[in-house]
Design an enzyme around this catalytic site. Structure first.
Site, short mmCIF file in Angstrom:
data_model
loop_
_atom_site.label_atom_id
_atom_site.label_comp_id
_atom_site.label_asym_id
_atom_site.label_seq_id
_atom_site.Cartn_x
_atom_site.Cartn_y
_atom_site.Cartn_z
N ASP A 51 0.88 -1.17 0.00
CA ASP A 51 0.00 0.00 0.00
C ASP A 51 0.93 1.22 0.00
O ASP A 51 1.82 1.33 0.84
CB ASP A 51 -0.87 -0.03 1.26
CG ASP A 51 -1.92 1.08 1.25
OD1 ASP A 51 -1.58 2.23 0.89
OD2 ASP A 51 -3.07 0.79 1.61
N VAL A 52 0.70 2.14 -0.94
CA VAL A 52 1.64 3.27 -1.08
C VAL A 52 1.70 4.16 0.16
O VAL A 52 2.64 4.94 0.32
CB VAL A 52 1.31 4.15 -2.31
CG1 VAL A 52 1.60 3.41 -3.60
CG2 VAL A 52 -0.13 4.65 -2.26
N ASN A 78 1.56 6.98 -9.92
CA ASN A 78 0.27 6.79 -10.57
C ASN A 78 -0.82 6.28 -9.64
O ASN A 78 -1.99 6.58 -9.85
CB ASN A 78 0.48 5.82 -11.75
CG ASN A 78 -0.79 5.13 -12.16
OD1 ASN A 78 -1.57 5.68 -12.93
ND2 ASN A 78 -1.02 3.93 -11.66
N TYR A 143 -11.52 13.95 -3.64
CA TYR A 143 -10.58 13.59 -4.71
C TYR A 143 -9.86 14.84 -5.23
O TYR A 143 -8.64 14.86 -5.37
CB TYR A 143 -11.37 12.90 -5.83
CG TYR A 143 -10.55 12.45 -7.02
CD1 TYR A 143 -9.49 11.55 -6.86
CD2 TYR A 143 -10.85 12.88 -8.31
CE1 TYR A 143 -8.75 11.11 -7.95
CE2 TYR A 143 -10.12 12.46 -9.41
CZ TYR A 143 -9.07 11.57 -9.23
OH TYR A 143 -8.34 11.15 -10.32
N LYS A 147 -5.88 15.80 -5.06
CA LYS A 147 -5.05 16.04 -6.25
C LYS A 147 -4.52 17.48 -6.27
O LYS A 147 -3.44 17.73 -6.81
CB LYS A 147 -5.85 15.73 -7.52
CG LYS A 147 -6.17 14.24 -7.68
CD LYS A 147 -4.91 13.39 -7.80
CE LYS A 147 -5.22 11.94 -8.20
NZ LYS A 147 -4.02 11.13 -8.42
#
Ligand SMILES: NC(=O)c1ccc[n+]([C@@H]2O[C@H](COP(=O)([O-])OP(=O)(O)OC[C@H]3O[C@@H](n4cnc5c(N)ncnc54)[C@H](OP(=O)(O)O)[C@@H]3O)[C@@H](O)[C@H]2O)c1
Lengths: 232, 96
Positions: A51-52, A78, A143, A147
């Site tokens: 998991d990043v 990504n 979201y 970002k």
């Protein structure tokens, strides 16, 4: 020069997988990760299950890269998740998951990558934003916020890493048909595409084109930029 | 443990050498690293910390963060000298 060592997050499926396959074909040594096992293989590819946002797991990936290759040339952040919901209907757990994956994950990989890249005074980092940020899309508050944070990181890290020979840029795709947007109703996607100067869905190759530009050796004077697709 | 790390820090700094750290001369346990009269600028300190973290990981097989908030905000910075850095690293390893 030997083939570049390229690390890509979120390579099990979607854009990440496509980009990983592209760089494998070009002869890069590609390292990828995702929470799940990957169901594709390539002689140039090695998959890690991680998991990043898990610092310990991420550090393990970098220590393996350091031991096996001693260097890292390219990092593509990504891996990302979305939450398409009115904010009044969005649980805080969801917000946390989105932030952890998109922001903390990107931060961690940038930090660890820069430690390795600085040795060779060379590195290329590409982060993933979205046109939802400049278009301020309703129904994507968490979201978009995550970002926007990725773009903020990109800008500041570009400055911090400049003296290390590392560029940090971001690509902002328009909707591309992957699982990420599968749950979004077609009329919503059509309306969104309608706001783009160039009115069509994005393709994987549109993303690859921008990534190739950013990671090119000749792009050493390009950093801190976010390039949106479709003219947004 | 602390002696081992002390030796490791000095070795790491020597390996990084002149180019990366812009060290004026050789260093020992009492060399002032950072702060007043320190031999390192802030980028040099970052370079050394990262290299020491990696050396600890390689040689002791332990992951340690030498640049956490605690260290940066301590009034008496653990990066004053080579030996205070070694002491701090040893503490981190034992505590974590
Ligand atoms: N598709 C679009 O329309 C679009 C538009 C603009 C921007 N983007 C951005 O493009 C990137 C890729 O999107 P996509 O469409 O390819 O999404 P996708 O098809 O849903 O794939 C996401 C990938 O990321 C991995 N992943 C998700 N969470 C992770 C975590 N916490 N740790 C590690 N890996 C994780 C997934 O694998 P596991 O499930 O195995 O972890 C999967 O491989 C994202 O950053 C997205 O925001 C996409």
């Amino acid at each position: 020069m030997s083939s570049p060592v390229t690390l890509i997050t979120g390579t099990r499926k979607g854009i990440g997988r496509h980009v990983a396959e592209h760089f494998c074909k070009k002869g890069h040594t590609v390292i990828g990760c995702s929470r799940g096992e990957s169901d594709w293989e390539d002689e140039n590819y090695r998959h890690f299950i991680a998991d990043v946002s898990d610092e310990v797991a991420v550090k393990k990936i970098f220590s393996a890269i350091r031991k096996e290759h001693g260097r890292l040339d390219i990092l593509l952040n990504n891996a990302g998740i979305a939450s398409m919901n009115h904010s009044l209907l969005t649980p805080v757990k969801t917000v946390q998951r989105v932030m952890e994956t998109n922001v903390v994950g990107t931060f961690l990989f940038c930090r660890e990558a820069a430690k390795l890249m600085k040795k060779n005074k060379f590195g290329r980092i590409v982060n993933f934003s979205t046109v939802a940020v400049p278009l301020k899309l309703e129904g994507e508050a968490a979201y978009v916020a995550s970002k926007a944070a990725v773009e903020g990181l990109t800008n500041v890290l570009a400055r911090e890493f400049a003296e290390l020979g590392i560029t940090v840029n971001a690509v902002g795709p328009v909707p591309i048909s992957t699982d990420l947007i599968r749950a979004v109703p077609k009329d919503k996607i059509d309306a969104l595409v309608g706001r783009q100067p160039i009115k069509r869905l994005g393709e994987m190759d549109d993303v690859i084109n921008v990534v190739e530009f950013f990671v090119s050796r000749s792009s050493d004077f390009v950093t801190g930029q976010c390039l949106y697709l479709g003219g947004v | 443990m602390q002696d081992k790390i002390l030796e490791l820090i000095i070795r790491t700094a020597r390996e990084l050498g002149e180019d990366e750290l812009s060290l004026g001369g050789d260093l020992d346990a009492d060399t002032r690293l950072f702060g007043a009269d320190g031999v390192l600028d802030s980028m040099g300190l970052v370079t050394l910390i990262v290299a020491v973290e990696q050396a600890i990981e390689d040689e002791l097989d332990e992951s340690v963060a030498l640049a956490d908030e605690k260290a940066l905000s301590q009034a008496r910075s653990p990066y004053r000298t080579v030996s205070t850095m070694a002491e701090y690293a040893a503490d981190q390893l034992q505590g974590g």
